[in-house]
Design a protein around this motif. Structure first.
Motif, PDB file in Angstrom:
ATOM      1  N   PRO A   1      -8.705  31.331   1.359  1.00 57.25           N
ATOM      2  CA  PRO A   1      -8.791  32.795   1.461  1.00 57.25           C
ATOM      3  C   PRO A   1      -9.405  33.448   0.226  1.00 57.25           C
ATOM      4  O   PRO A   1      -9.836  34.602   0.294  1.00 57.25           O
ATOM      5  CB  PRO A   1      -7.325  33.230   1.616  1.00 57.25           C
ATOM      6  N   LEU A   2      -9.458  32.752  -0.875  1.00 56.78           N
ATOM      7  CA  LEU A   2     -10.104  33.287  -2.071  1.00 56.78           C
ATOM      8  C   LEU A   2     -11.593  32.958  -2.076  1.00 56.78           C
ATOM      9  O   LEU A   2     -12.289  33.237  -3.053  1.00 56.78           O
ATOM     10  CB  LEU A   2      -9.420  32.727  -3.328  1.00 56.78           C
TER      11      LEU A   2
ATOM     12  N   ASP B   1       6.613  32.044   1.431  1.00 56.18           N
ATOM     13  CA  ASP B   1       6.999  33.029   2.444  1.00 56.18           C
ATOM     14  C   ASP B   1       7.817  34.188   1.883  1.00 56.18           C
ATOM     15  O   ASP B   1       8.087  35.139   2.604  1.00 56.18           O
ATOM     16  CB  ASP B   1       7.794  32.329   3.555  1.00 56.18           C
TER      17      ASP B   1
ATOM     18  N   LEU C   1       4.299  37.725  -2.199  1.00 58.98           N
ATOM     19  CA  LEU C   1       2.935  38.049  -1.764  1.00 58.98           C
ATOM     20  C   LEU C   1       1.961  36.969  -2.210  1.00 58.98           C
ATOM     21  O   LEU C   1       1.041  36.602  -1.493  1.00 58.98           O
ATOM     22  CB  LEU C   1       2.491  39.374  -2.395  1.00 58.98           C
ATOM     23  N   CYS C   2       2.133  36.514  -3.431  1.00 58.65           N
ATOM     24  CA  CYS C   2       1.226  35.517  -4.020  1.00 58.65           C
ATOM     25  C   CYS C   2       2.070  34.298  -4.341  1.00 58.65           C
ATOM     26  O   CYS C   2       2.993  34.392  -5.151  1.00 58.65           O
ATOM     27  CB  CYS C   2       0.594  36.117  -5.287  1.00 58.65           C
TER      28      CYS C   2
ATOM     29  N   GLU D   1      -1.462  29.779  -4.722  1.00 57.37           N
ATOM     30  CA  GLU D   1      -2.518  30.727  -5.086  1.00 57.37           C
ATOM     31  C   GLU D   1      -2.527  30.990  -6.588  1.00 57.37           C
ATOM     32  O   GLU D   1      -3.602  31.088  -7.193  1.00 57.37           O
ATOM     33  CB  GLU D   1      -2.353  32.048  -4.316  1.00 57.37           C
TER      34      GLU D   1
ATOM     35  N   ARG E   1      -5.825  30.446  -8.774  1.00 61.67           N
ATOM     36  CA  ARG E   1      -6.377  31.533  -9.600  1.00 61.67           C
ATOM     37  C   ARG E   1      -6.545  31.076 -11.043  1.00 61.67           C
ATOM     38  O   ARG E   1      -7.594  31.328 -11.665  1.00 61.67           O
ATOM     39  CB  ARG E   1      -5.434  32.741  -9.571  1.00 61.67           C
TER      40      ARG E   1
ATOM     41  N   THR F   1       0.641  38.785  -8.487  1.00 59.95           N
ATOM     42  CA  THR F   1       2.013  39.241  -8.744  1.00 59.95           C
ATOM     43  C   THR F   1       3.006  38.101  -8.541  1.00 59.95           C
ATOM     44  O   THR F   1       2.775  37.199  -7.735  1.00 59.95           O
ATOM     45  CB  THR F   1       2.364  40.417  -7.806  1.00 59.95           C
TER      46      THR F   1
ATOM     47  N   HIS G   1       9.532  39.536  -2.051  1.00 55.71           N
ATOM     48  CA  HIS G   1       9.965  40.605  -1.157  1.00 55.71           C
ATOM     49  C   HIS G   1      11.188  40.187  -0.349  1.00 55.71           C
ATOM     50  O   HIS G   1      11.748  41.005   0.377  1.00 55.71           O
ATOM     51  CB  HIS G   1       8.828  41.036  -0.230  1.00 55.71           C
TER      52      HIS G   1
ATOM     53  N   ARG H   1      10.350  29.586   8.601  1.00 58.04           N
ATOM     54  CA  ARG H   1       8.912  29.370   8.474  1.00 58.04           C
ATOM     55  C   ARG H   1       8.669  27.871   8.302  1.00 58.04           C
ATOM     56  O   ARG H   1       9.171  27.254   7.357  1.00 58.04           O
ATOM     57  CB  ARG H   1       8.362  30.127   7.261  1.00 58.04           C
TER      58      ARG H   1
ATOM     59  N   ILE I   1      13.935  32.855   5.526  1.00 59.34           N
ATOM     60  CA  ILE I   1      13.594  34.082   4.818  1.00 59.34           C
ATOM     61  C   ILE I   1      14.483  35.213   5.322  1.00 59.34           C
ATOM     62  O   ILE I   1      14.555  35.448   6.530  1.00 59.34           O
ATOM     63  CB  ILE I   1      12.111  34.435   5.056  1.00 59.34           C
TER      64      ILE I   1
END
Lengths: 373, 373
Positions: A31-32, A287, A290-291, A295, A299, A308, A312, A338, A359
């Motif tokens: 996705p990046l 899950d 967000l990141c 990832e 990065r 971040t 959540h 998940r 989750i």
């Protein structure tokens, strides 16, 4: 020729190792806009089927490594036992993140403990064991008990022997193949935890929330977030992990395993070991954040800023070992679950086939949430 | 020979079309332990680099389709213009989800509108236009204005002409190549919205929260959730989408585009069009929901139960069209932004290169949250 330190979309990250960690790194890179090239001797590598390219070759095949390096804009690894010569060979040709130094430290328990102490992290008492004399002396110092571990190539409980009584001592060195070893004092720990820390090439460092880990048969069984510890101890653990990454001038994601031990002033933490890679105890981030850790690692390897570390949701990660993966239909039916399967064709006892995350909504005030330092 | 309706991990889903939707479907299949095989005539297909296998062939190459079908346990598609003969050929050999009927309906605007009306969904007034006489009669009925659209092969504003005045009429049919068409009455809509609905092979149906969509140059620009409508209207929209999926005996994810129009009794919704596939206006689900539209589609195609439709965050999805993808470094630096690039090597004006989601904590009471019916 200076190596380019920052990638662009369309560039390729090479990954040494084609297991589930390499596979999930490849899935996070896509996705990046980054391609991946997996290098692994196993023709059945789970990572191959989600990567743009793969090389099947021995890790010490310099011709294959040469061609691999030519196709990659940066290289990383999914396991810490990359041969030192391989890391050095690659580091001369392409950006290698984390670098050879992280491997050198984490491949040897003695070097690692010495490094951790120098970095200001607390570790359990240990002794360097080169022979039987060392072992007897160390056991005398530790009250006759300890865990004897080979300095190199141990994982998931392999290469270690528990010594609780005199009769264990006689065969202990033989049982680890008379390899160079360390003896660790037996730690009466209350809990096992870990911190997944990340540091980017610009030196920005951050950590996810602490997870509490349960093992079965020396293999991670569950990781739970938030951990059952107070915010002060959680902050101590996260700060220790960040200090380690900074002391190593580390680039990428690192797993830092910790023991929570009682002390006269309340609980405190000791570092058990570090892994210079994404870590099984960080799979909950897939899950609940967000990141996720994959990832963050991609990065950092790309020379990009970290994302971040906020989460959540609360999470419990459970490994699917061996036949446990047969429960996939039940996991699919559970709306809070998940599923993450690794695409391995053959299920064997002790083999990590997948994991799943339960989750649940984030409860306010149940622990610190990850942030950058 | 009956076709097997439920897959197991390790099985392969074939995907017709290798664009970004196929790519994101492949990325969603992998964690479920499913392999993907992409079939696409374009050798540069973005989906190839994350799929286990690919076939480069024309959609009407029966030899290639035959071999493709043999390697797949189920087949789906990322675009609605799959030739009818291809769908029929595949449906005789392998489970095709959604089926040929969904393509037949959605490939022809006239058939689609007739189907929607029969299903009890509200659509804007329209007329079948076979010739100039039909066009004049329809315009007379619609107050001299309307949108003339080819019945087949229209997307992103292609194959359509706006008629606002008499002088537009003379060349209108010529401008759409004198193809069979429909005239739609001009709808003074307040907002454009969409509902991403999913239905599994057992008939369980659910929908994500309604998104509010903005277009630029006839291409989707942003999708925002929650949409700026009240809960009653949101529920009407979701119920309409579910009714459509059920009437079609649909299996998979469908995008249902709607207009919010003023009416004497307050706002109401009309269905604009449906897409029998994952939909650009559902990309926000990737980062705001536990289970996104791509995983829902894969689950349905595999014959598995759907996941949860709950969302944990608010979201604004913005498409990166053409050069807009050059903003990737800014998106990476924004902690609330999630980047999704498609791996396309060449950026052209109007080409969808990626998208990004701005994710913010879910505000309580800001609209219904998706659930199964």
């Amino acid at each position: 020729m200076p190596l380019r330190a920052s990638l662009r979309p369309g560039d390729t990250i090479g990954i040494l190792g084609g297991g589930q960690l390499g596979r999930m790194l490849a899935l996070a890179a896509a996705p990046l806009g980054l391609k991946t090239h997996i290098f692994c001797p196993d023709p059945q590598s789970p990572a191959f089927e989600v990567a743009d390219a793969h090389t099947i070759a021995d890790y010490e095949d310099q011709g294959a490594l040469e061609r691999f390096a030519e196709t990659c804009d940066a290289v990383t690894y999914e396991f810490e036992n990359v041969p030192a010569g391989t890391a050095a060979f690659l580091e001369n040709r392409v950006v290698l993140r984390p670098g050879a130094r992280a491997l050198e430290i984490s491949q040897d328990r003695l070097t690692e403990k010495q490094f951790l102490e120098a970095a200001g992290a607390d570790v359990a008492p240990y002794r360097d064991i080169a022979n039987e004399g060392d072992l007897f002396a160390a056991l005398a110092a530790f009250g006759g008990q300890g865990v004897l571990k080979t300095r190199r190539f141990g994982y998931d409980g392999k290469g270690q022997v528990m010594i609780r009584a005199a009769e264990d001592t006689d065969t202990a060195l033989e049982r680890i193949g008379n390899a160079p070893a360390v003896l660790e004092a037996l730690i009466p720990f209350d809990r096992e935890m870990s911190v997944i820390v990340a540091r980017d090439a610009a030196g920005t460092c951050g950590a996810f929330d602490v997870s509490e880990n349960l093992h079965r048969n020396h293999i991670l069984h569950t990781s739970t977030v938030p951990a059952g510890i107070g915010p002060a101890l959680a902050e101590t653990a996260r700060a220790m992990a960040i200090r380690i990454a900074e002391a190593m001038d580390y680039v990428g994601v690192m797993g830092v395993e910790l023991f929570v031990v009682p002390s006269p002033v309340g609980e405190t933490v000791l570092v058990n070991e570090i892994a210079p890679r994404v870590h099984n105890s960080g799979h909950w981030t897939q899950d609940a954040c967000l990141c996720d850790q994959f990832e963050q690692h991609i990065r950092a390897v790309a020379g990009w800023p970290l994302g971040t570390f906020e989460r959540h949701s609360d999470a419990v990660m459970t490994n699917l070992i061996g036949d446990a993966c047969d429960s996939w239909p039940d996991i699919l039916r559970d709306p809070s679950a998940r599923l993450h399967l690794y695409g391995k064709t053959e299920s064997r006892p002790g083999r990590k086939m997948g994991h799943w995350n339960r989750i649940t909504p984030h409860q306010a005030g149940n622990g610190s949430s990850g942030q950058k330092s």
